[in-house]
Design a protein around this motif. Structure first.
Motif, mmCIF file in Angstrom:
data_model
loop_
_atom_site.group_PDB
_atom_site.id
_atom_site.type_symbol
_atom_site.label_atom_id
_atom_site.label_comp_id
_atom_site.label_asym_id
_atom_site.label_seq_id
_atom_site.Cartn_x
_atom_site.Cartn_y
_atom_site.Cartn_z
ATOM 1 N N ASP A 25 0.619 -1.603 0.099
ATOM 2 C CA ASP A 25 0.364 0.056 0.055
ATOM 3 C C ASP A 25 0.935 0.910 0.232
ATOM 4 N N SER A 26 1.539 0.703 0.932
ATOM 5 C CA SER A 26 2.968 2.326 1.229
ATOM 6 C C SER A 26 4.040 2.771 -0.541
ATOM 7 N N ASP A 27 3.726 1.823 -0.762
ATOM 8 C CA ASP A 27 4.640 1.677 -2.391
ATOM 9 C C ASP A 27 4.306 2.137 -3.594
ATOM 10 N N LEU A 28 2.471 1.668 -3.028
ATOM 11 C CA LEU A 28 1.663 2.672 -4.416
ATOM 12 C C LEU A 28 1.273 3.778 -3.881
ATOM 13 N N ASN A 29 1.384 4.295 -2.609
ATOM 14 C CA ASN A 29 1.520 5.966 -2.771
ATOM 15 C C ASN A 29 2.855 6.200 -3.128
ATOM 16 N N ASN A 30 3.812 6.111 -2.702
ATOM 17 C CA ASN A 30 4.570 6.646 -2.857
ATOM 18 C C ASN A 30 4.625 6.825 -4.620
ATOM 19 N N ASN A 31 4.395 5.032 -5.318
ATOM 20 C CA ASN A 31 4.631 5.249 -7.014
ATOM 21 C C ASN A 31 3.766 6.616 -7.018
ATOM 22 N N VAL A 32 2.557 7.281 -6.756
ATOM 23 C CA VAL A 32 1.739 8.002 -7.639
ATOM 24 C C VAL A 32 2.330 10.047 -6.724
ATOM 25 N N MET A 33 2.444 9.675 -5.642
ATOM 26 C CA MET A 33 3.306 10.976 -5.865
ATOM 27 C C MET A 33 4.754 11.413 -5.422
ATOM 28 N N ASN A 34 4.777 10.137 -6.351
ATOM 29 C CA ASN A 34 6.691 10.977 -7.270
ATOM 30 C C ASN A 34 6.480 10.709 -8.471
ATOM 31 N N SER A 35 5.647 10.090 -8.922
ATOM 32 C CA SER A 35 4.986 10.149 -10.031
ATOM 33 C C SER A 35 5.710 8.934 -11.113
ATOM 34 N N LYS A 281 -4.756 6.394 0.220
ATOM 35 C CA LYS A 281 -4.819 7.621 0.665
ATOM 36 C C LYS A 281 -4.695 8.668 -0.947
ATOM 37 N N LEU A 282 -5.735 8.418 -1.348
ATOM 38 C CA LEU A 282 -5.553 9.212 -2.600
ATOM 39 C C LEU A 282 -6.781 9.601 -2.778
ATOM 40 N N THR A 283 -7.260 10.702 -3.818
ATOM 41 C CA THR A 283 -8.821 11.205 -3.826
ATOM 42 C C THR A 283 -8.727 11.233 -5.955
ATOM 43 N N PRO A 284 -10.223 11.095 -6.228
ATOM 44 C CA PRO A 284 -9.952 10.395 -7.600
ATOM 45 C C PRO A 284 -9.173 11.710 -8.436
ATOM 46 N N THR A 285 -8.705 13.205 -7.394
ATOM 47 C CA THR A 285 -7.459 13.583 -8.714
ATOM 48 C C THR A 285 -6.749 13.526 -9.078
ATOM 49 N N SER A 286 -6.229 12.449 -7.582
ATOM 50 C CA SER A 286 -4.459 12.788 -7.723
ATOM 51 C C SER A 286 -4.429 11.419 -8.860
ATOM 52 N N ASN A 287 -2.960 11.916 -9.270
ATOM 53 C CA ASN A 287 -2.231 11.244 -10.297
ATOM 54 C C ASN A 287 -2.569 9.578 -10.377
ATOM 55 N N GLN A 288 -2.746 8.986 -11.469
ATOM 56 C CA GLN A 288 -3.149 7.378 -12.143
ATOM 57 C C GLN A 288 -3.706 6.899 -10.722
ATOM 58 N N TYR A 289 -4.711 7.948 -10.292
ATOM 59 C CA TYR A 289 -4.961 6.987 -9.786
ATOM 60 C C TYR A 289 -6.022 6.152 -9.542
ATOM 61 N N HIS A 290 -6.557 6.105 -10.580
ATOM 62 C CA HIS A 290 -7.734 4.463 -11.758
ATOM 63 C C HIS A 290 -6.272 2.966 -11.365
ATOM 64 N N SER A 291 -5.380 3.417 -11.698
ATOM 65 C CA SER A 291 -4.326 2.985 -11.992
ATOM 66 C C SER A 291 -3.943 2.045 -10.416
ATOM 67 N N ALA A 292 -3.349 2.705 -10.053
ATOM 68 C CA ALA A 292 -3.296 2.301 -8.321
ATOM 69 C C ALA A 292 -3.942 1.690 -7.425
ATOM 70 N N CYS A 293 -5.934 2.518 -7.624
ATOM 71 C CA CYS A 293 -6.636 1.648 -7.306
ATOM 72 C C CYS A 293 -6.778 -0.311 -7.919
ATOM 73 N N LEU A 294 -6.606 -0.109 -9.188
ATOM 74 C CA LEU A 294 -6.469 -0.903 -10.026
ATOM 75 C C LEU A 294 -5.054 -1.931 -9.306
ATOM 76 N N GLN A 295 -4.718 -1.264 -9.450
ATOM 77 C CA GLN A 295 -2.971 -2.346 -9.010
ATOM 78 C C GLN A 295 -3.644 -2.805 -7.510
ATOM 79 N N TYR A 296 -4.052 -2.301 -6.840
ATOM 80 C CA TYR A 296 -4.248 -2.540 -4.903
ATOM 81 C C TYR A 296 -5.452 -4.027 -5.411
ATOM 82 N N ALA A 297 -6.863 -3.581 -6.421
ATOM 83 C CA ALA A 297 -7.614 -4.485 -5.964
ATOM 84 C C ALA A 297 -6.599 -5.694 -6.658
#
Length: 645
Positions: A25-35, A281-297
Motif C-alpha cells: 500500500d505504501s509503495d503504491l502511494n509513493n509511486n503516485v506521489m513521485n509520479s 490515501k488518494l483522491t479521484p483527482t490524484s495522478n494515476q488514481y485508477h491504475s493505483a486502485c486497480l493495482q491494489y484490487a
C-alpha cells in the motif's frame, strides 16, 4: 526525471497481498506521489496464438470481402444481395428510415429487430450449418468460437491472424479491446486525432490501433485522463472487469451505468470495495488514481474491486449480460470480448426498443433526394451530364460506399465541369508541346518556340486523327532544321582529331609538314628522331614498300626535353630519353612501323584523318528522327498520349 516502472505479476501480487500488504500500500502511494509509472500486469490466459496479426484497416461494410465462405452464407441466410452497380441491399444494409445504407455498423444492424429474431435461430445450438462455412475460413475454431468468429469475420471488428486463424482464446491488450468496441459502433469516416492520447501510448506494436482506441479513451477505466494509461498499460492485457466497464459505458452511457440500482445484486466472486482510495490515501483527482486502485484490487482480490468497476459489473449482471461468477480479475479473451459486446447490444435494444424492423432491402429514395438537392446547387450550363445521369452517379458512388457525400461533392468539378475539362485539356496539350520542343526544337531549329507551337497547332488540325509525332518531327525539321556549313564540318573534324591524340599540330621549322604525305618521298618523323629536320629524312630504299603510316603529332623540341613516346601496342622504344646535340651526326634510324590507325596514303587531310569515312555533315537534318539513339520511334517518350479533339 527517469521513470521507474513497477512490474508485478499476478502471482507476485497474491504473495505481496498475503504477506506485505502494508508495504505494498505504501509503495503504491509513493509511486503516485513521485509520479512513477504504475504498470499493471494481469495474468494472461494460457494460449498459443497462431499466425501473425493481419493489418488493421477500416472500410465500409458493403466493401468488405474477407472470409468469403461464411460471408456468402450469412448474406444468403439474411437475404442480403448486391445489384449490378455494386450496391448491397438487405436487412444488414438498411437504416431505421428504410433507406439503403452501405456503411452500417454491428450496433446498427443488431438494432433491426428482424435481424435480432433471425439471429437467434441461426446461433441456436442445434443449428451447425454455419459451422461448415466458418471452418472453411478458419483453421482453429472451437465450438465456443462460432458466434464470435461469425460476427468478427463479417464485420471485421478486430484483425484475425494470417493465414486463417481466429485465435479466440488469446488475451486482448487494452489497445485491441478499445479498438474492437469503437469499430463495432462507429461508421467509417474521418476520425479526429487525440494528440494527448497518442503521445501517451505511441511506441508499441499497437500503434496502428491508436486512431480507433483513442475514441474510447473517455469510456475506459485505465485512460489518459489521470495518466493511468501509458505505453506499457496500453500494450498490456485488459482484465474482464475493465472490459465490462468499457462496453457498458459505450452502449448504455456512463450516466445510466453509474446511477443503476445494484443494491440487490449478489456476485459470487466480486464485492464492492469503496475504501481503496482511502487506504491508499488518494483522491479521484490524484495522478494515476485508477491504475493505483486497480493495482491494489489485483493485489487484494478477496477484498473487492473499486466501486466504479463494481457498479459496471453489477449492472451487467442485472441485465443477464454476465453470470454471477464474474472472473473479474482474469484477462479478457477475443471470443469472450465479442460475446459480451453482442450480449450488451442485444440487452440494450431489449431495454430500449428496436429502432426498426425491416426484412426488406431498403430503398435509395433518400440518396436520390440528396443527389437532386446537390444538382440544384450546380451551374447547369457548365455540367457535362444530365440531371438523371448525375443522380444515378451519386446514388451508385455513395450507395456502394466508394465515396462519402462530401467526397462526391468535392469531385464534381473534376468529373462534370466543362470549363474545368477544357482548362485541363489545354494544360495537357501544353505539356505535350513542351516535350516536343525539348526533343525536336531548341538549337536544332531556326524557329523560336512560339512559331514551333503555331506550326504544331496548324499541323495537328490539318492531320486530325491521322496525326503522327514522327511525321510532325520530319515536317518541322525539313522546314526549319539547321544546315551545317563545310567550314563547320572541318572545324568539328579537327577538334575531334585533337581530342583523340591529346596533342596539337604545329607545322613550324622543327616539325615535319603533315601535308607532305602526297609526295613520293615523304618525310616521316620517327618518335626517336624528333627535333631536327635533318635527322628525320629516311631513304626510301630503307623503308618498307609503300607503308601505310600515319605519323603521330609531335611536340616542338625543347632544350633538355624528356620525351615520352605515344602509347600504342608496339613494344616500348629503347633510349626513350633523347637530348639532341646541335651538331650531331645523323644516325640511321631503326624503323618500327606504327599500328595502322585507319589512315590512307591517299588521304588529303593528313594527321589523324580517317579518309573516306569522315562525313560531310552531322547536323540534325540528317538524323533518323528518333529522340535517342537509333531505336526508332518506339522509344520516343510521349508525355501525353495524344489529345482529345
Amino acid at each position: 526525471m527517469k521513470i521507474k516502472k513497477i512490474l508485478i505479476s499476478l502471482m507476485a501480487l497474491v504473495i505481496v497481498a498475503s504477506q506485505f500488504t502494508g508495504c505494498a500500500d505504501s509503495d503504491l502511494n509513493n509511486n503516485v506521489m513521485n509520479s512513477e509509472e504504475i504498470v499493471i500486469i494481469a495474468e494472461k490466459t494460457v494460449y498459443d496464438r497462431k499466425g501473425e496479426l493481419s493489418k488493421i484497416d477500416w472500410i465500409a461494410l458493403q466493401e468488405k470481402t474477407s472470409n468469403s465462405n461464411s460471408r456468402e452464407y450469412l448474406d444468403n441466410y439474411f437475404d442480403n444481395h448486391t445489384n449490378v452497380k455494386g450496391i448491397k441491399y438487405g436487412p444488414f444494409y438498411v437504416d431505421k428510415d428504410n433507406n439503403q445504407e452501405g456503411n452500417n455498423t454491428l450496433f446498427t444492424v443488431l438494432g433491426n429487430e428482424y435481424v435480432a429474431n433471425t439471429l437467434s435461430t441461426l446461433t441456436n445450438t442445434p443449428n451447425k450449418e454455419i459451422a461448415q462455412y466458418l471452418n472453411k475460413d478458419y483453421a482453429d475454431l472451437e465450438e465456443s468460437d462460432y458466434t464470435s468468429a461469425m460476427f468478427n469475420g463479417y464485420f471485421e471488428l478486430i484483425p484475425d491472424s494470417t493465414p486463417n486463424y481466429f485465435n479466440g482464446g488469446a488475451s486482448l491488450s487494452r489497445a485491441e479491446a478499445m479498438a474492437l468496441v469503437m469499430r463495432a459502433v462507429t461508421p467509417v469516416g474521418t476520425l479526429e486525432p487525440d494528440t494527448t492520447f497518442e503521445q501517451a501510448v505511441t511506441g508499441t506494436a499497437y500503434d496502428p490501433y491508436t486512431p480507433y482506441a483513442s475514441q474510447e479513451n473517455t469510456n475506459a477505466y485505465i485512460s489518459t485522463a489521470d495518466s493511468s494509461l501509458n505505453k506499457d498499460n496500453y500494450a498490456g492485457t485488459m482484465t474482464r472487469a475493465e472490459y465490462i466497464y468499457l462496453v457498458m459505458n459505450e452502449i448504455y452511457g456512463t450516466e445510466a451505468v453509474s446511477t443503476a440500482d445494484v443494491s440487490k445484486v449478489s456476485l459470487s466472486d466480486c464485492t464492492n470495495n469503496s475504501k481503496i482510495a482511502d487506504t491508499l490515501k488518494l483522491t479521484p483527482t490524484s495522478n494515476q488514481y485508477h491504475s493505483a486502485c486497480l493495482q491494489y484490487a489485483l493485489q487484494n482480490a478477496d477484498k473487492g474491486v473499486p466501486d466504479e468497476l463494481y457498479q459496471a459489473i453489477a449492472t451487467a449482471n442485472t441485465k443477464d449480460i454476465i453470470p454471477s461468477e464474474t472472473r473479474w480479475d482474469e484477462a479478457i479473451t477475443k471470443t469472450e470480448a465479442i460475446e459480451i459486446l453482442i450480449a450488451t447490444m442485444q440487452s440494450y435494444y431489449n431495454d430500449n426498443g428496436y429502432p426498426y424492423n425491416n426484412a426488406e432491402g431498403g430503398t435509395t429514395a433518400s440518396l436520390e433526394s440528396d443527389a437532386k438537392a446537390l444538382w440544384e446547387k450546380q451551374d447547369k450550363n457548365d455540367m457535362s451530364c444530365t440531371e438523371e445521369e448525375f443522380i444515378e452517379d451519386y446514388v451508385t458512388a455513395v450507395g456502394n460506399g466508394s465515396m462519402t457525400p462530401e467526397e462526391f461533392e468535392e469531385s464534381i468539378e473534376g468529373r462534370y465541369s466543362i470549363a474545368f475539362a477544357e482548362k485541363q485539356a489545354e494544360e495537357d496539350k501544353q505539356i505535350y508541346i513542351d516535350s516536343l520542343w525539348e526533343c525536336y526544337g531548341g538549337d536544332k531549329l531556326t524557329c523560336d518556340k512560339e512559331t514551333f507551337t503555331k506550326e504544331y497547332n496548324a499541323y495537328r488540325e490539318e492531320k486530325g486523327d491521322s496525326y503522327s509525332e514522327e511525321d510532325f518531327a520530319k515536317y518541322i525539321t525539313e522546314k526549319y532544321g539547321k544546315q551545317e556549313t563545310e567550314e563547320t564540318t572541318e572545324e568539328t573534324e579537327a577538334t575531334e582529331a585533337t581530342e583523340e591524340t591529346g596533342s596539337s599540330v604545329d607545322n613550324d621549322d622543327n616539325t615535319p609538314d603533315n601535308n607532305s604525305s602526297n609526295n613520293d618521298n615523304s618525310s616521316t618523323g620517327n618518335s626517336n628522331n624528333s627535333g631536327n629536320s635533318s635527322n628525320s629524312s629516311v631513304n626510301n630504299s630503307n623503308t618498307y614498300e609503300e607503308p601505310v603510316y600515319t605519323p603521330p603529332v609531335e611536340t616542338p623540341v625543347q632544350q633538355e626535353q624528356v620525351y615520352t613516346p605515344p602509347v600504342d601496342n608496339t613494344p616500348a622504344q629503347q633510349e626513350p630519353v633523347y637530348t639532341p646535340p646541335v651538331e650531331q651526326t645523323p644516325q640511321e634510324p631503326v624503323y618500327t612501323p606504327p599500328v595502322d590507325n585507319g589512315g590512307s596514303s591517299n588521304s588529303s587531310g593528313g594527321g589523324l584523318s580517317s579518309g573516306n569515312n569522315s562525313s560531310s555533315g552531322s547536323g540534325f537534318g540528317n538524323a533518323d528522327y528518333s529522340v535517342a539513339g537509333n531505336h526508332g520511334w518506339d522509344d520516343t517518350i510521349h508525355v501525353v498520349d495524344g489529345l482529345s479533339e
